[in-house]
Design a protein around this motif. Structure first.
Motif, mmCIF file in Angstrom:
data_model
loop_
_atom_site.group_PDB
_atom_site.id
_atom_site.type_symbol
_atom_site.label_atom_id
_atom_site.label_comp_id
_atom_site.label_asym_id
_atom_site.label_seq_id
_atom_site.Cartn_x
_atom_site.Cartn_y
_atom_site.Cartn_z
ATOM 1 N N VAL A 166 40.268 40.364 42.337
ATOM 2 C CA VAL A 166 41.455 39.401 42.473
ATOM 3 C C VAL A 166 42.172 39.213 43.634
ATOM 4 O O VAL A 166 42.826 38.408 44.007
ATOM 5 C CB VAL A 166 42.319 39.653 41.143
ATOM 6 N N GLN A 167 42.047 40.376 44.643
ATOM 7 C CA GLN A 167 42.514 40.174 45.840
ATOM 8 C C GLN A 167 41.721 39.613 46.952
ATOM 9 O O GLN A 167 42.108 39.403 48.090
ATOM 10 C CB GLN A 167 42.912 41.819 46.514
ATOM 11 N N LEU A 168 40.566 39.319 46.586
ATOM 12 C CA LEU A 168 39.528 38.376 47.663
ATOM 13 C C LEU A 168 40.155 37.203 48.065
ATOM 14 O O LEU A 168 40.679 36.614 47.196
ATOM 15 C CB LEU A 168 38.238 38.168 46.954
ATOM 16 N N GLU A 169 40.028 37.082 49.376
ATOM 17 C CA GLU A 169 40.703 35.936 50.220
ATOM 18 C C GLU A 169 40.186 34.472 49.216
ATOM 19 O O GLU A 169 40.634 33.521 49.196
ATOM 20 C CB GLU A 169 40.257 35.850 51.408
ATOM 21 N N GLN A 170 38.811 34.563 48.851
ATOM 22 C CA GLN A 170 38.071 33.504 48.268
ATOM 23 C C GLN A 170 38.717 33.019 47.015
ATOM 24 O O GLN A 170 38.710 31.961 46.794
ATOM 25 C CB GLN A 170 36.758 33.608 48.094
ATOM 26 N N TYR A 171 39.589 33.857 46.459
ATOM 27 C CA TYR A 171 40.181 33.442 45.054
ATOM 28 C C TYR A 171 41.991 33.443 45.234
ATOM 29 O O TYR A 171 42.477 33.134 44.245
ATOM 30 C CB TYR A 171 39.949 34.532 43.935
ATOM 31 N N LYS A 172 42.453 33.451 46.415
ATOM 32 C CA LYS A 172 43.992 33.319 46.544
ATOM 33 C C LYS A 172 44.500 32.032 45.889
ATOM 34 O O LYS A 172 45.696 32.052 45.640
ATOM 35 C CB LYS A 172 44.324 33.639 47.789
ATOM 36 N N ASN A 173 43.701 31.032 45.909
ATOM 37 C CA ASN A 173 44.349 29.748 45.390
ATOM 38 C C ASN A 173 43.710 29.350 44.108
ATOM 39 O O ASN A 173 44.007 28.242 43.574
ATOM 40 C CB ASN A 173 43.981 28.621 46.349
ATOM 41 N N HIS A 174 43.059 30.195 43.366
ATOM 42 C CA HIS A 174 42.634 30.088 42.083
ATOM 43 C C HIS A 174 43.393 30.321 40.907
ATOM 44 O O HIS A 174 44.425 31.246 41.330
ATOM 45 C CB HIS A 174 41.287 30.985 41.730
ATOM 46 N N SER A 179 50.879 42.783 39.288
ATOM 47 C CA SER A 179 50.762 42.570 40.812
ATOM 48 C C SER A 179 49.857 41.402 41.503
ATOM 49 O O SER A 179 49.714 41.233 42.606
ATOM 50 C CB SER A 179 50.169 43.888 41.352
ATOM 51 N N THR A 180 49.199 40.634 40.464
ATOM 52 C CA THR A 180 48.212 39.568 40.788
ATOM 53 C C THR A 180 48.914 38.354 40.683
ATOM 54 O O THR A 180 49.246 37.922 39.467
ATOM 55 C CB THR A 180 47.188 39.532 39.752
ATOM 56 N N PRO A 181 49.472 37.711 41.801
ATOM 57 C CA PRO A 181 50.461 36.652 41.743
ATOM 58 C C PRO A 181 49.800 35.343 40.940
ATOM 59 O O PRO A 181 50.587 34.668 40.278
ATOM 60 C CB PRO A 181 50.633 36.205 43.339
ATOM 61 N N ASN A 182 48.260 35.398 41.046
ATOM 62 C CA ASN A 182 47.718 34.016 40.394
ATOM 63 C C ASN A 182 47.192 34.225 39.127
ATOM 64 O O ASN A 182 46.350 33.230 38.676
ATOM 65 C CB ASN A 182 47.178 33.200 41.270
ATOM 66 N N MET A 183 47.461 35.291 38.460
ATOM 67 C CA MET A 183 46.923 35.460 37.225
ATOM 68 C C MET A 183 48.119 35.394 36.170
ATOM 69 O O MET A 183 49.102 36.315 36.030
ATOM 70 C CB MET A 183 46.445 37.024 36.948
ATOM 71 N N GLN A 184 48.086 34.425 35.425
ATOM 72 C CA GLN A 184 49.379 34.006 34.843
ATOM 73 C C GLN A 184 49.060 33.506 33.233
ATOM 74 O O GLN A 184 49.691 32.988 32.584
ATOM 75 C CB GLN A 184 50.085 32.474 35.292
ATOM 76 N N LEU A 185 47.787 33.933 32.718
ATOM 77 C CA LEU A 185 47.429 33.833 31.507
ATOM 78 C C LEU A 185 46.678 34.981 31.181
ATOM 79 O O LEU A 185 45.338 35.051 31.864
ATOM 80 C CB LEU A 185 46.761 32.475 31.269
#
Length: 370
Positions: free
Chosen positions: A207-215, A274-280
């Motif tokens: 989840v911290q990989l740059e390629q997924y930061k906007n996912h 701690s994962t900002p784009n994990m919302q579900l």
């Protein structure tokens, strides 16, 4: 007097017949609220379908229904929260179900085969999908019956996979990517039952990989929260199915703690928060419904959903769960998600269509992704 009786009888017939029509007209088959939306279908624990041969057709009805509605509901992903079987490795029929483990796994695989090549689907492994030894080491036949090449759309979407306790590649820990869903890229992450410390470390790297930061990341694991809307905090344990029966009942050991495993609260603290784009977060395991929302470290809302219908339709010795599943509709604004609870089993017949929807606030509601 006879004329009056006939008139009254006819009026009664009209009222009753008209009332029946009104009740039927109120039923609406599932459809999108917005034609530009897309959806996830969430399937609860299925062990009570697979362990009885008479219940297996209900599971097939559910996946056949999904197959028939992929286009109308714009289904992009199907997610099953685990417990695909009642027992991972028994030869006897057992006292809880009348199917061997082999037949249970075959039934699960067959039901999902109707979706092969038509929509990607991912499944979490539940506690019932594992065998353990006295030291708590676990293994599962999951990858035997659900290899990556079973569904070429899964092969197309998979971008990451972890390993099991024997350090063998497994889909029990894996991630799938779907791009440009109304302009938004999604990563679907599934983690094994009571994920080990190593698994959470792996997931954090992903989840911290740059390629997924906007996912937008959707995470699924089997055991996470209860119907009291609280995350699970009790140590995760499982049992050994002993190699003998007494009065046709397979004996179970006392519960054994799974070493290096994590509870729902620990998953939250070590990964989700701690994962900002994990919302579900989606989960099963505990029969019933649950929902909670918490803010993560980035101040964003994290929606956590429990759905497990295995106690409905008669519980462990009933019909498997009344065919209930959930439709998660993602609106084109990329913020609004509507959760609806529907039963294809009830919906297939005009006699039972009045029961095909759960409309209470625990089963139909709207969440907002920040």
């Amino acid at each position: 007097m006879k004329i009056r009786t006939i008139i009254k009888t006819n009026l009664l017939f009209i009222v009753c017949f008209g009332g029946s029509l009104t009740a039927q007209e109120k039923y609406q088959a599932p459809k999108l609220d917005n034609q530009k939306s897309w959806s996830i279908i969430m399937i609860p624990d299925i062990q009570n379908y697979t362990k009885f041969n008479q219940n297996q057709p209900i599971l097939e009805l559910m996946t056949r229904w999904i197959e028939n509605n992929i286009e109308s509901l714009n289904v992009k992903m199907v997610m099953c929260v685990g417990d695909l079987v009642e027992q991972n490795e028994i030869i006897n029929n057992g006292h809880d179900g009348n199917q061997t483990a082999q037949k249970q796994w075959e039934a699960a695989s067959k039901a999902f085969s109707y979706l092969d090549g038509k929509v990607p689907y991912i499944k979490a492994t539940g506690n019932h999908d594992y065998t353990i030894n006295r030291e708590g080491k676990r293994w599962t036949r999951f990858d035997e019956f659900f290899p990556i090449d079973k569904n070429f759309l899964n092969r197309k979407a998979i971008v990451q996979n972890g390993v099991d306790e024997d350090e063998k590649a497994t889909l029990a820990n894996s991630a799938f990517e779907l791009k440009n869903l109304n302009g938004k890229d999604f990563l679907f992450l599934t983690l094994e039952y009571a994920p080990r410390d190593y698994t959470l470390e792996w997931a954090n790297k992903i989840v911290q990989l740059e390629q997924y930061k906007n996912h937008q990341i959707v995470m699924m694991t089997h055991a996470y929260m209860g119907r009291d809307d609280k995350r699970l905090t009790k140590d995760e344990t499982w049992v050994i199915f002993e190699p003998y029966s007494i009065d046709n009942k397979i004996q179970k050991s006392s519960r054994i703690k799974l070493p290096h495993s994590n509870t729902g609260e620990q998953i939250w603290q070590k990964l989700v928060k701690s994962t900002p784009n994990m919302q579900l977060v989606l989960a099963g395991h505990i029969s019933g419904e649950g929902y909670r929302m918490d803010k993560n470290d980035a101040g964003k809302s994290v929606h956590q959903i429990l759905f497990d219908a295995q106690s409905m339709g008669g519980g462990h010795y009933g019909n498997g769960g009344d065919g209930w599943l959930r439709i998660l509709e993602f609106y084109p604004d990329n913020k609004t998600v509507k959760i609806k609870t529907f039963s294809p089993l009830f919906g297939i017949s005009p006699t039972t269509q009045q029961f095909a929807w759960k409309k209470d606030e625990r089963n139909e509601y709207i969440i907002t992704i920040d």
